[in-house]
Design a protein around this motif. Structure first.
Motif, PDB file in Angstrom:
ATOM      1  N   THR A  89      19.846 -43.216 -73.315  1.00  0.00           N
ATOM      2  CA  THR A  89      18.904 -42.091 -73.328  1.00  0.00           C
ATOM      3  C   THR A  89      18.036 -42.102 -72.082  1.00  0.00           C
ATOM      4  OG1 THR A  89      18.842 -42.046 -75.753  1.00  0.00           O
ATOM      5  CG2 THR A  89      17.017 -40.992 -74.591  1.00  0.00           C
ATOM      6  N   ALA A  90      17.546 -43.292 -71.721  1.00  0.00           N
ATOM      7  CA  ALA A  90      16.725 -43.412 -70.509  1.00  0.00           C
ATOM      8  C   ALA A  90      17.541 -43.087 -69.263  1.00  0.00           C
ATOM      9  CB  ALA A  90      16.138 -44.822 -70.406  1.00  0.00           C
ATOM     10  N   VAL A  91      18.809 -43.505 -69.252  1.00  0.00           N
ATOM     11  CA  VAL A  91      19.686 -43.184 -68.109  1.00  0.00           C
ATOM     12  C   VAL A  91      19.748 -41.676 -67.906  1.00  0.00           C
ATOM     13  CG1 VAL A  91      22.047 -43.251 -67.232  1.00  0.00           C
ATOM     14  CG2 VAL A  91      21.092 -45.268 -68.329  1.00  0.00           C
ATOM     15  N   CYS A  92      20.003 -40.951 -68.981  1.00  0.00           N
ATOM     16  CA  CYS A  92      20.092 -39.488 -68.893  1.00  0.00           C
ATOM     17  C   CYS A  92      18.767 -38.877 -68.449  1.00  0.00           C
ATOM     18  CB  CYS A  92      20.512 -38.908 -70.237  1.00  0.00           C
ATOM     19  SG  CYS A  92      22.195 -39.343 -70.730  1.00  0.00           S
ATOM     20  N   ASP A  93      17.657 -39.393 -68.972  1.00  0.00           N
ATOM     21  CA  ASP A  93      16.344 -38.843 -68.621  1.00  0.00           C
ATOM     22  C   ASP A  93      16.049 -39.028 -67.130  1.00  0.00           C
ATOM     23  OD1 ASP A  93      15.920 -38.064 -71.220  1.00  0.00           O
ATOM     24  OD2 ASP A  93      14.678 -39.805 -71.755  1.00  0.00           O
ATOM     25  N   TYR A  94      16.251 -40.241 -66.632  1.00  0.00           N
ATOM     26  CA  TYR A  94      15.938 -40.504 -65.219  1.00  0.00           C
ATOM     27  C   TYR A  94      16.868 -39.737 -64.283  1.00  0.00           C
ATOM     28  CZ  TYR A  94      12.872 -44.219 -66.899  1.00  0.00           C
ATOM     29  OH  TYR A  94      11.877 -44.925 -67.530  1.00  0.00           O
ATOM     30  N   LEU A  95      18.136 -39.658 -64.648  1.00  0.00           N
ATOM     31  CA  LEU A  95      19.068 -38.949 -63.782  1.00  0.00           C
ATOM     32  C   LEU A  95      18.876 -37.438 -63.864  1.00  0.00           C
ATOM     33  CD1 LEU A  95      22.322 -41.070 -64.150  1.00  0.00           C
ATOM     34  CD2 LEU A  95      20.609 -41.113 -62.332  1.00  0.00           C
ATOM     35  N   ASP A  96      18.436 -36.932 -65.020  1.00  0.00           N
ATOM     36  CA  ASP A  96      18.068 -35.512 -65.113  1.00  0.00           C
ATOM     37  C   ASP A  96      16.923 -35.203 -64.151  1.00  0.00           C
ATOM     38  OD1 ASP A  96      19.854 -34.355 -66.859  1.00  0.00           O
ATOM     39  OD2 ASP A  96      18.671 -34.800 -68.646  1.00  0.00           O
ATOM     40  N   GLN A  97      15.934 -36.094 -64.141  1.00  0.00           N
ATOM     41  CA  GLN A  97      14.795 -35.915 -63.237  1.00  0.00           C
ATOM     42  C   GLN A  97      15.255 -35.949 -61.782  1.00  0.00           C
ATOM     43  OE1 GLN A  97      11.536 -38.127 -66.209  1.00  0.00           O
ATOM     44  NE2 GLN A  97      11.925 -38.941 -64.174  1.00  0.00           N
ATOM     45  N   ALA A  98      16.111 -36.922 -61.464  1.00  0.00           N
ATOM     46  CA  ALA A  98      16.602 -37.053 -60.093  1.00  0.00           C
ATOM     47  C   ALA A  98      17.375 -35.809 -59.670  1.00  0.00           C
ATOM     48  CB  ALA A  98      17.479 -38.305 -59.961  1.00  0.00           C
ATOM     49  N   GLU A  99      18.211 -35.292 -60.571  1.00  0.00           N
ATOM     50  CA  GLU A  99      19.009 -34.113 -60.240  1.00  0.00           C
ATOM     51  C   GLU A  99      18.132 -32.885 -60.059  1.00  0.00           C
ATOM     52  OE1 GLU A  99      23.327 -32.308 -61.434  1.00  0.00           O
ATOM     53  OE2 GLU A  99      22.080 -33.087 -63.071  1.00  0.00           O
ATOM     54  N   GLY A 100      17.123 -32.760 -60.911  1.00  0.00           N
ATOM     55  CA  GLY A 100      16.212 -31.623 -60.785  1.00  0.00           C
ATOM     56  C   GLY A 100      15.444 -31.653 -59.474  1.00  0.00           C
ATOM     57  N   LEU A 101      14.951 -32.825 -59.101  1.00  0.00           N
ATOM     58  CA  LEU A 101      14.229 -32.954 -57.835  1.00  0.00           C
ATOM     59  C   LEU A 101      15.160 -32.729 -56.644  1.00  0.00           C
ATOM     60  CD1 LEU A 101      12.050 -36.076 -58.732  1.00  0.00           C
ATOM     61  CD2 LEU A 101      11.207 -33.750 -58.348  1.00  0.00           C
ATOM     62  N   SER A 102      16.401 -33.176 -56.777  1.00  0.00           N
ATOM     63  CA  SER A 102      17.379 -32.966 -55.703  1.00  0.00           C
ATOM     64  C   SER A 102      17.617 -31.476 -55.476  1.00  0.00           C
ATOM     65  CB  SER A 102      18.705 -33.640 -56.048  1.00  0.00           C
ATOM     66  OG  SER A 102      18.559 -35.037 -56.156  1.00  0.00           O
ATOM     67  N   LYS A 103      17.702 -30.723 -56.568  1.00  0.00           N
ATOM     68  CA  LYS A 103      17.889 -29.276 -56.441  1.00  0.00           C
ATOM     69  C   LYS A 103      16.681 -28.642 -55.771  1.00  0.00           C
ATOM     70  CE  LYS A 103      20.973 -28.758 -60.428  1.00  0.00           C
ATOM     71  NZ  LYS A 103      21.096 -28.242 -61.822  1.00  0.00           N
ATOM     72  N   ASP A 104      15.475 -29.108 -56.113  1.00  0.00           N
ATOM     73  CA  ASP A 104      14.265 -28.576 -55.479  1.00  0.00           C
ATOM     74  C   ASP A 104      14.306 -28.812 -53.971  1.00  0.00           C
ATOM     75  OD1 ASP A 104      13.328 -27.799 -57.936  1.00  0.00           O
ATOM     76  OD2 ASP A 104      12.023 -29.551 -58.212  1.00  0.00           O
ATOM     77  N   ILE A 105      14.763 -30.001 -53.570  1.00  0.00           N
ATOM     78  CA  ILE A 105      14.857 -30.322 -52.141  1.00  0.00           C
ATOM     79  C   ILE A 105      15.872 -29.406 -51.462  1.00  0.00           C
ATOM     80  CG2 ILE A 105      15.593 -32.094 -50.490  1.00  0.00           C
ATOM     81  CD1 ILE A 105      14.463 -34.177 -52.453  1.00  0.00           C
ATOM     82  N   ASP A 106      17.023 -29.204 -52.120  1.00  0.00           N
ATOM     83  CA  ASP A 106      18.070 -28.358 -51.540  1.00  0.00           C
ATOM     84  C   ASP A 106      17.619 -26.903 -51.398  1.00  0.00           C
ATOM     85  OD1 ASP A 106      19.767 -30.532 -51.392  1.00  0.00           O
ATOM     86  OD2 ASP A 106      20.801 -30.074 -53.275  1.00  0.00           O
ATOM     87  N   LEU A 107      16.747 -26.446 -52.312  1.00  0.00           N
ATOM     88  CA  LEU A 107      16.362 -25.037 -52.347  1.00  0.00           C
ATOM     89  C   LEU A 107      15.058 -24.731 -51.621  1.00  0.00           C
ATOM     90  CD1 LEU A 107      17.256 -24.212 -56.083  1.00  0.00           C
ATOM     91  CD2 LEU A 107      18.556 -23.584 -54.034  1.00  0.00           C
ATOM     92  N   GLN A 108      14.394 -25.750 -51.097  1.00  0.00           N
ATOM     93  CA  GLN A 108      13.116 -25.474 -50.448  1.00  0.00           C
ATOM     94  C   GLN A 108      13.321 -24.615 -49.198  1.00  0.00           C
ATOM     95  OE1 GLN A 108      11.416 -29.273 -49.639  1.00  0.00           O
ATOM     96  NE2 GLN A 108      12.755 -29.762 -47.922  1.00  0.00           N
ATOM     97  N   GLY A 109      12.318 -23.838 -48.869  1.00  0.00           N
ATOM     98  CA  GLY A 109      12.449 -22.840 -47.822  1.00  0.00           C
ATOM     99  C   GLY A 109      12.428 -23.404 -46.416  1.00  0.00           C
ATOM    100  N   ALA A 110      12.703 -22.508 -45.463  1.00  0.00           N
ATOM    101  CA  ALA A 110      12.752 -22.898 -44.053  1.00  0.00           C
ATOM    102  C   ALA A 110      11.406 -23.406 -43.562  1.00  0.00           C
ATOM    103  CB  ALA A 110      13.209 -21.700 -43.214  1.00  0.00           C
ATOM    104  N   GLU A 111      10.325 -22.815 -44.074  1.00  0.00           N
ATOM    105  CA  GLU A 111       8.987 -23.227 -43.646  1.00  0.00           C
ATOM    106  C   GLU A 111       8.709 -24.673 -44.048  1.00  0.00           C
ATOM    107  OE1 GLU A 111       4.333 -21.892 -44.366  1.00  0.00           O
ATOM    108  OE2 GLU A 111       5.943 -20.419 -44.630  1.00  0.00           O
ATOM    109  N   ALA A 112       9.080 -25.022 -45.285  1.00  0.00           N
ATOM    110  CA  ALA A 112       8.876 -26.396 -45.751  1.00  0.00           C
ATOM    111  C   ALA A 112       9.751 -27.372 -44.966  1.00  0.00           C
ATOM    112  CB  ALA A 112       9.194 -26.494 -47.250  1.00  0.00           C
ATOM    113  N   ASN A 113      10.999 -26.986 -44.711  1.00  0.00           N
ATOM    114  CA  ASN A 113      11.892 -27.847 -43.932  1.00  0.00           C
ATOM    115  C   ASN A 113      11.355 -28.071 -42.524  1.00  0.00           C
ATOM    116  OD1 ASN A 113      13.937 -28.414 -45.828  1.00  0.00           O
ATOM    117  ND2 ASN A 113      14.885 -26.418 -45.486  1.00  0.00           N
ATOM    118  N   ALA A 114      10.843 -27.007 -41.909  1.00  0.00           N
ATOM    119  CA  ALA A 114      10.299 -27.117 -40.554  1.00  0.00           C
ATOM    120  C   ALA A 114       9.086 -28.039 -40.539  1.00  0.00           C
ATOM    121  CB  ALA A 114       9.928 -25.736 -40.027  1.00  0.00           C
ATOM    122  N   PHE A 115       8.224 -27.922 -41.539  1.00  0.00           N
ATOM    123  CA  PHE A 115       7.044 -28.785 -41.625  1.00  0.00           C
ATOM    124  C   PHE A 115       7.451 -30.250 -41.769  1.00  0.00           C
ATOM    125  CE2 PHE A 115       3.908 -31.038 -44.249  1.00  0.00           C
ATOM    126  CZ  PHE A 115       2.772 -30.899 -43.455  1.00  0.00           C
TER     127      PHE A 115
END
Length: 477
Positions: A76-102
């Protein structure tokens, strides 16, 4: 005191503070690695959770926590931590050009520790693979199917697409350097003609310098495929397949695996999938064993000096240093791993070598690592020159110290992955007891497997000194 003097002092103090971020990150990794490698999996999990609470590098510490939770058998903990990691990874992939430039600007002026850990492609594939295994352990094949399908789709991403992304980022890096190196010479009420170094010449000089410093003792895989993920998915589709589509996925994965890591285990599984495609039933008397043997590579820092006077511009700084990462291989916990049943013995065969998996992606992206390091070095040299023009020698000294302490290679990596994944397959004994025998061990590990179904035994052994962690999962009970 002039405003420019205050600015220089403020930058100096900020650099000292940010240099501590890199040192803190490295120190936390040392503590976790020590706990995990000694087999203290629950303590390693607690340590990773504490680091998660710090708020930095959340993706990385989610990954480390998931490894420790898997070894501890907490699916259960494995799924929880990896869900969090995957969600944060998607946020990183989807962040805008302004954030990437900064973020890129921060990396150039200071170092990569200013930015949170960005997961690699193999990280993302293993996130879905381990979530799939954990859902199997929880008796949830529906969610396991989702994860293995995601891992399968990630594995299909072409090498050319990945290399095209790297090429695009290299162009952006050169553009960012040009903007930063020119702004570093600005002065209130006018401008200072600072040194504008030849970026392309600097990058090429750095490439030549590092050529002999990052020699690998392993042969990288020819694509971004992790054979372990292919095998884990194939085993799921064998056990839980509903139709020819599932079994064909297993067939394609096993055929790919046979080309990359041939073994009798893969051959037997290919025979099984052929029977399933002909309408046969999944057997209820087999035991698959997957061994996580040893520890995968880590990153270490090395320095390269470049003569700035050969790169154009006029600067009091004649030689400057790059800080770059290189992979360092770690060892197996056991050179051989055997499974004994009665008087019979089966050897665990190599599935996947993580030195090669990590090395493949590391090499593909290394030109970008060099480009960022060169940009940072040249911007710091230009800033030192500008400070000397504004505040004299003391300004140059302060900016020189600031540049030196913030010149750090990014050494963050998912360090709890194994060196090798190995596999064996046996028929379940009548008494349901198998013995796991690492070579050199004083005694074998006695493991009981389900007698009503086939099963997967997952063994984690990071070092010879660590007691192996063993988890048993019923397959299609």
């Amino acid at each position: 005191m002039k405003k420019n003097h205050i600015l220089i002092i403020s930058i100096f103090l900020s650099c000292l503070l940010l240099a501590g971020c890199g040192a803190g990150s490295r120190g936390r990794a040392v503590v976790f690695n020590s706990l995990y490698s000694s087999g203290q999996y629950k303590a390693a999990l607690e340590n990773a959770v504490a680091d998660l609470d710090e708020g930095d590098d959340a993706v990385l510490w989610d990954l480390q926590a998931a490894s420790a939770a898997m070894a501890a058998g907490n699916y259960t903990a494995v799924c929880d931590y990896l869900d969090q990691a995957e969600g944060l990874s998607k946020d990183i992939d989807l962040q805008g050009a302004e954030a990437n430039a900064f973020q890129t600007t921060g990396e150039i002026i200071f170092n990569s520790y200013l930015v949170d850990y960005k997961p690699t492609l193999y990280d993302k594939i293993l996130i879905n693979t381990y979530k799939g295994i954990a859902f199997m352990g929880l008796g949830d094949p529906a969610n396991a199917r989702v994860e293995f399908n995601r891992a399968y789709d990630r594995q299909r991403r072409s090498v050319e697409k990945y290399r095209a992304e790297i090429k695009g980022l290299l162009k952006e890096e050169k553009k960012d350097y040009s903007q930063e190196v020119r702004s570093s010479g600005s002065e209130e009420g006018g401008s200072i003609s600072g040194p504008v170094f030849n970026y392309d010449k600097a990058v090429e000089a750095a490439r030549q310098k590092v050529q002999g410093q990052r020699m690998h003792n392993w042969k990288p895989y020819t694509s971004f495929v992790n054979p372990f993920s292919s095998y884990a998915g194939a085993l799921f589709w064998l056990a839980y397949g509903k139709d020819g589509g599932d079994f064909n996925k297993a067939l394609l994965s096993l055929k790919r695996l046979k080309d990359m890591a041939p073994s009798p285990v893969v051959d037997r599984d290919l025979n099984l999938v052929s029977k399933l495609l002909k309408g046969g039933d999944f057997p209820d008397d087999q035991v698959w064993i997957i061994v996580e043997n040893g520890l995968g590579p880590v990153l270490e820092e090395f320095r390269v000096d470049l003569p700035l006077f050969l790169l154009g511009g006029v600067s009091p700084v004649k030689i400057s240093s790059l800080a770059l990462p290189r992979l360092r291989s770690r060892g197996l916990a056991s050179p051989d791993f055997e499974v004994t049943v009665g008087e019979g013995t089966e050897t665990a065969w190599l599935l996947s070598d993580m030195d090669r998996v990590v090395g493949t992606e590391f090499d593909a992206g290394y030109d970008l690592v060099i480009a960022k390091a060169v940009s940072s070095m040249l911007v710091k040299a230009a800033s030192q020159y500008a400070a000397s023009r504004v505040a004299g020698d003391w300004g140059a000294v302060l900016m020189g110290i600031a540049g030196a302490v913030t010149t750090q290679a990014d050494l963050r990596i998912w360090s709890s992955l194994p060196k090798q994944y190995q596999a064996a397959r046996i028929e379940r004994p009548d008494d349901g007891v198998i013995n796991l025998c690492p070579s050199g061990a004083v005694q074998s590990l006695r493991v009981e497997v389900p007698q009503a179904s086939s099963s997967l035994v997952l063994v984690t052994m990071p070092t010879a000194a660590a007691r192996p962690a063993v988890n048993v999962i019923a397959l299609n009970p």
